[in-house]
Every structure is written in structure tokens, then in C-alpha cells.
Design a protein around this motif. Structure first.
Motif, PDB file in Angstrom:
ATOM      1  N   LEU A   1      -9.907 -44.450 -32.428  1.00 48.66           N
ATOM      2  CA  LEU A   1     -10.943 -43.582 -31.681  1.00 48.66           C
ATOM      3  C   LEU A   1     -10.470 -43.095 -30.771  1.00 48.66           C
ATOM      4  CD1 LEU A   1     -11.170 -47.915 -30.699  1.00 48.66           C
ATOM      5  CD2 LEU A   1     -12.557 -46.459 -32.101  1.00 48.66           C
TER       6      LEU A   1
ATOM      7  N   GLU B   1     -11.685 -40.909 -27.010  1.00 54.50           N
ATOM      8  CA  GLU B   1     -12.436 -40.848 -26.401  1.00 54.50           C
ATOM      9  C   GLU B   1     -12.658 -38.809 -26.124  1.00 54.50           C
ATOM     10  OE1 GLU B   1     -10.382 -44.965 -24.907  1.00 54.50           O
ATOM     11  OE2 GLU B   1      -9.802 -42.635 -26.312  1.00 54.50           O
TER      12      GLU B   1
ATOM     13  N   SER C   1     -17.962 -40.779 -24.548  1.00 54.33           N
ATOM     14  CA  SER C   1     -18.530 -40.181 -25.698  1.00 54.33           C
ATOM     15  C   SER C   1     -17.161 -40.765 -26.609  1.00 54.33           C
ATOM     16  CB  SER C   1     -18.959 -39.439 -26.556  1.00 54.33           C
ATOM     17  OG  SER C   1     -18.867 -39.365 -27.820  1.00 54.33           O
ATOM     18  N   CYS C   2     -16.898 -41.950 -27.623  1.00 54.56           N
ATOM     19  CA  CYS C   2     -15.724 -42.546 -28.161  1.00 54.56           C
ATOM     20  C   CYS C   2     -15.885 -42.031 -29.506  1.00 54.56           C
ATOM     21  CB  CYS C   2     -16.270 -43.994 -27.858  1.00 54.56           C
ATOM     22  SG  CYS C   2     -14.393 -45.074 -29.354  1.00 54.56           S
TER      23      CYS C   2
ATOM     24  N   MET D   1     -17.669 -53.156 -30.435  1.00 51.76           N
ATOM     25  CA  MET D   1     -17.767 -51.913 -29.712  1.00 51.76           C
ATOM     26  C   MET D   1     -17.373 -51.878 -28.433  1.00 51.76           C
ATOM     27  SD  MET D   1     -16.796 -49.532 -32.473  1.00 51.76           S
ATOM     28  CE  MET D   1     -16.533 -48.642 -31.531  1.00 51.76           C
TER      29      MET D   1
ATOM     30  N   TRP E   1     -16.522 -50.910 -24.051  1.00 48.83           N
ATOM     31  CA  TRP E   1     -15.858 -50.588 -23.449  1.00 48.83           C
ATOM     32  C   TRP E   1     -14.767 -50.545 -22.393  1.00 48.83           C
ATOM     33  CZ3 TRP E   1     -14.881 -44.318 -23.449  1.00 48.83           C
ATOM     34  CH2 TRP E   1     -16.092 -43.850 -24.210  1.00 48.83           C
TER      35      TRP E   1
ATOM     36  N   ILE F   1     -24.427 -48.741 -22.676  1.00 49.76           N
ATOM     37  CA  ILE F   1     -23.462 -48.397 -23.750  1.00 49.76           C
ATOM     38  C   ILE F   1     -24.722 -48.668 -25.354  1.00 49.76           C
ATOM     39  CG2 ILE F   1     -23.564 -50.943 -24.139  1.00 49.76           C
ATOM     40  CD1 ILE F   1     -20.547 -50.252 -25.114  1.00 49.76           C
TER      41      ILE F   1
ATOM     42  N   THR G   1     -20.531 -42.726 -32.897  1.00 45.90           N
ATOM     43  CA  THR G   1     -20.128 -42.353 -31.965  1.00 45.90           C
ATOM     44  C   THR G   1     -20.158 -43.847 -30.845  1.00 45.90           C
ATOM     45  OG1 THR G   1     -21.659 -40.901 -30.612  1.00 45.90           O
ATOM     46  CG2 THR G   1     -19.976 -40.134 -31.846  1.00 45.90           C
ATOM     47  N   LEU G   2     -19.646 -43.678 -29.887  1.00 45.92           N
ATOM     48  CA  LEU G   2     -20.044 -44.672 -28.464  1.00 45.92           C
ATOM     49  C   LEU G   2     -20.577 -44.120 -27.352  1.00 45.92           C
ATOM     50  CD1 LEU G   2     -20.477 -47.908 -28.870  1.00 45.92           C
ATOM     51  CD2 LEU G   2     -18.436 -48.060 -28.211  1.00 45.92           C
TER      52      LEU G   2
ATOM     53  N   CYS H   1     -12.021 -47.037 -24.809  1.00 45.18           N
ATOM     54  CA  CYS H   1     -13.539 -47.336 -26.404  1.00 45.18           C
ATOM     55  C   CYS H   1     -12.477 -48.294 -27.354  1.00 45.18           C
ATOM     56  CB  CYS H   1     -12.722 -46.289 -26.785  1.00 45.18           C
ATOM     57  SG  CYS H   1     -14.431 -46.433 -28.222  1.00 45.18           S
TER      58      CYS H   1
END
Length: 126
Positions: free
Chosen positions: A4, A6, A21-22, A34, A36, A69, A79-80, A97
Motif C-alpha cells: 500500500l 499513500e 489516494s492509496c 480496506m 483509512w 471513501i 486505488t482507494l 491506508c
């Protein structure tokens, strides 16, 4: 191996917005939970937002209505994104993340996460 990374942190004035973003590799979103998390100076790490494969989300009370999110799978890249609006000085922290294996019958919104990124600093000035 799950990795991961970030990005997107920075400095902003109160009331401003940032988008973290992750970049996740070594996993598929239907197999992993997933989320944050953040850690402010002198405080314990706390959950900010989590997302499950069914799209359900969970937010800390302090960020509800301001943070969002989502999961993005554009161009085969996972991505997250975490969109943060109406930022406050209390939002200042290192944001991480995180991921954990998803198991049927167990919620992504509870329990310990054990895969972590290196973190990205968010600083909100008044």
C-alpha cells in the motif's frame, strides 16, 4: 505480497479540501477489506473510514459528512481515494491506508487491520 502506498497529503487552510489516494498492489478488492486511519501527534491511531466489498462504508463521527471513501479500479490499477472536505485543524495527522483479508460473515468495519502503508502527512492550519 500486499503493498500500500499513500499519496496526496499536504498543507491546507481550514475549510479547504484534499484528496488522498492509496495505490494497492498484491490484492483484489473482493478479497480484502480496506480503510483509512490517522494518527495525530501524541494521540493513538484511530479509524477514519472503511469500505466493504458490498460498497458499505463506515466513518468516524468526527468526519461524517466531510470525508468520502471510495474504491477505484481504473486502468487495472486499484486505488482507494479519500476525499476530505471542510478540513479542520483537528484533522491534522498522518493518514494511513490499511487492509486486511476479508472473510465471509465478518464485517470490514470491525476488527484489526494488519497491512499498512507508510503514511502521508495532512496539516490543516487555522
Amino acid at each position: 505480497q500486499v503493498r500500500l502506498v499513500e499519496s496526496g497529503g499536504g498543507s491546507v487552510q481550514a475549510g479547504g479540501s484534499l484528496r488522498l489516494s492509496c495505490a494497492a498492489s498484491g490484492l483484489t478488492y473482493n478479497s480484502y477489506c480496506m480503510g483509512w486511519f490517522r494518527q495525530a501527534p501524541g494521540k493513538e491511531r484511530e479509524g477514519v473510514a472503511t469500505i466493504d466489498v458490498d460498497g458499505s462504508t463506515n466513518y468516524a463521527d468526527s468526519v461524517k459528512g466531510r470525508f468520502t471513501i471510495t474504491i477505484s479500479q481504473d486502468n487495472a490499477k486499484n486505488t482507494l481515494p479519500l476525499s476530505m472536505n471542510s478540513l479542520k485543524p483537528d484533522d491534522t495527522a498522518i493518514y494511513y491506508c490499511a487492509a486486511k483479508r476479508r472473510y465471509s460473515g465478518f464485517s470490514c468495519h470491525r476488527g484489526e487491520y494488519y497491512v499498512w502503508g507508510q503514511g502521508t502527512q495532512v496539516t490543516v492550519s487555522s
